[in-house]
Design a protein around this motif. Structure first.
Motif, mmCIF file in Angstrom:
data_model
loop_
_atom_site.group_PDB
_atom_site.id
_atom_site.type_symbol
_atom_site.label_atom_id
_atom_site.label_comp_id
_atom_site.label_asym_id
_atom_site.label_seq_id
_atom_site.Cartn_x
_atom_site.Cartn_y
_atom_site.Cartn_z
ATOM 1 N N ILE A 179 41.505 37.723 43.698
ATOM 2 C CA ILE A 179 42.061 39.062 43.900
ATOM 3 C C ILE A 179 42.188 39.773 42.562
ATOM 4 O O ILE A 179 42.668 39.207 41.577
ATOM 5 C CB ILE A 179 43.431 38.990 44.594
ATOM 6 N N GLY A 180 41.739 41.013 42.541
ATOM 7 C CA GLY A 180 41.853 41.839 41.347
ATOM 8 C C GLY A 180 42.988 42.839 41.496
ATOM 9 O O GLY A 180 44.140 42.478 41.664
ATOM 10 N N LYS A 181 42.640 44.111 41.484
ATOM 11 C CA LYS A 181 43.630 45.174 41.561
ATOM 12 C C LYS A 181 44.340 45.177 42.909
ATOM 13 O O LYS A 181 43.734 44.937 43.943
ATOM 14 C CB LYS A 181 42.936 46.520 41.333
ATOM 15 N N MET A 182 45.640 45.436 42.874
ATOM 16 C CA MET A 182 46.435 45.536 44.094
ATOM 17 C C MET A 182 47.102 46.902 44.152
ATOM 18 O O MET A 182 47.648 47.377 43.152
ATOM 19 C CB MET A 182 47.490 44.424 44.149
ATOM 20 N N GLU A 201 31.066 37.645 43.693
ATOM 21 C CA GLU A 201 30.365 36.780 42.757
ATOM 22 C C GLU A 201 29.602 37.559 41.700
ATOM 23 O O GLU A 201 29.431 37.090 40.572
ATOM 24 C CB GLU A 201 29.408 35.857 43.520
ATOM 25 N N ASN A 202 29.131 38.752 42.036
ATOM 26 C CA ASN A 202 28.371 39.551 41.079
ATOM 27 C C ASN A 202 29.261 40.391 40.165
ATOM 28 O O ASN A 202 28.767 41.193 39.361
ATOM 29 C CB ASN A 202 27.371 40.455 41.806
ATOM 30 N N GLY A 203 30.580 40.209 40.320
ATOM 31 C CA GLY A 203 31.523 40.940 39.487
ATOM 32 C C GLY A 203 32.012 42.234 40.089
ATOM 33 O O GLY A 203 32.962 42.838 39.574
ATOM 34 N N ASN A 204 31.361 42.708 41.126
ATOM 35 C CA ASN A 204 31.824 43.909 41.804
ATOM 36 C C ASN A 204 33.087 43.615 42.612
ATOM 37 O O ASN A 204 33.439 42.454 42.833
ATOM 38 C CB ASN A 204 30.732 44.456 42.735
ATOM 39 N N THR A 205 33.741 44.660 43.048
ATOM 40 C CA THR A 205 34.949 44.483 43.846
ATOM 41 C C THR A 205 34.799 45.150 45.198
ATOM 42 O O THR A 205 34.027 46.091 45.370
ATOM 43 C CB THR A 205 36.184 45.067 43.134
#
Length: 221
Positions: A179-182, A201-205
């Motif tokens: 999980i990144g931004k919340m 996996e490719n770094g995108n969100t």
């Protein structure tokens, strides 16, 4: 290592197919949970849940979660800290204390994911693996009900979450997602959403949406 121990039991999930619409269905299901003649009657379903009844449908478990929102013990924002405390106690190897506190808390908060996971872990670490697995079965039932409620891929098809941190557990422990931004927002009906970005996996969100107005309502009562 803890994640590996706890979540190896989860070949999750059958995906939801728009079977639940919050604005249309929430109040109707809540009403049915109070109807003794309904197959969604809360007290009957709760007994089956505690017996780990495999014939409970995802809709019936979702009805349990919805029914609990009208329970006097439902205090979602206050209860977050309890599970966090158990996590710290497990890190400190206070397993027997976690079991005692967790079991007592679950008597009145039977669907608290963090407490179910931490108590399961404590049982596992004290070599009571059968009991540990039984708690994990309950978390799996809850995760399946959440998935049944909505895919969560956009704000018009969010996933139902009982507590404000359940979306995080659903993604991290159910699907091993990072999980990144919340953040938060509202759907087209103005209902409150938790918005969690998962890191691909490719770094995108990709943003995932969880609907929780029943929880925010309790916060402001």
């Amino acid at each position: 290592m803890r994640a590996l121990i706890l979540f190896i039991f989860f070949p999750l999930l059958i995906l939801a197919q728009n079977k639940f619409e919050y604005k249309k269905d929430f109040d109707n299901i809540l009403k049915e949970t109070k109807n003794k003649k309904s197959d969604l009657y809360y007290d009957h379903l709760l007994k089956r849940y505690h017996k780990l009844d495999s014939t409970l449908t995802d809709k019936q478990v979702l009805a349990l979660l919805i029914g609990f929102t009208d329970n006097k013990f439902y205090k979602p924002y206050k209860d977050i800290q309890f599970g966090r405390n158990l996590y710290q106690m497990n890190d400190d190897k206070q397993y027997n204390e976690v079991i005692q506190l967790g079991d007592e808390f679950l008597k009145d908060h039977p669907f608290d994911l963090k407490t179910l996971f931490e108590t399961s872990y404590a049982y596992f670490k004290t070599d009571r693996k059968i009991i540990a697995d039984q708690y994990l079965v309950k978390t799996k039932m809850i995760f399946r009900a959440m998935a049944y409620s909505g895919l969560g891929m956009d704000e018009n098809n969010p996933t139902f979450a009982l507590n404000p941190t359940d979306g995080q557990d659903f993604l991290k422990k159910g699907f091993s997602m990072k999980i990144g931004k919340m953040g938060s927002g509202r759907d087209k009906n103005g209902d409150f959403l938790d918005i969690l970005d998962i890191v691909l996996e490719n770094g995108n969100t990709k943003s995932m949406y969880f609907i929780i107005p029943h929880a925010t309502k309790k916060m402001f009562e």
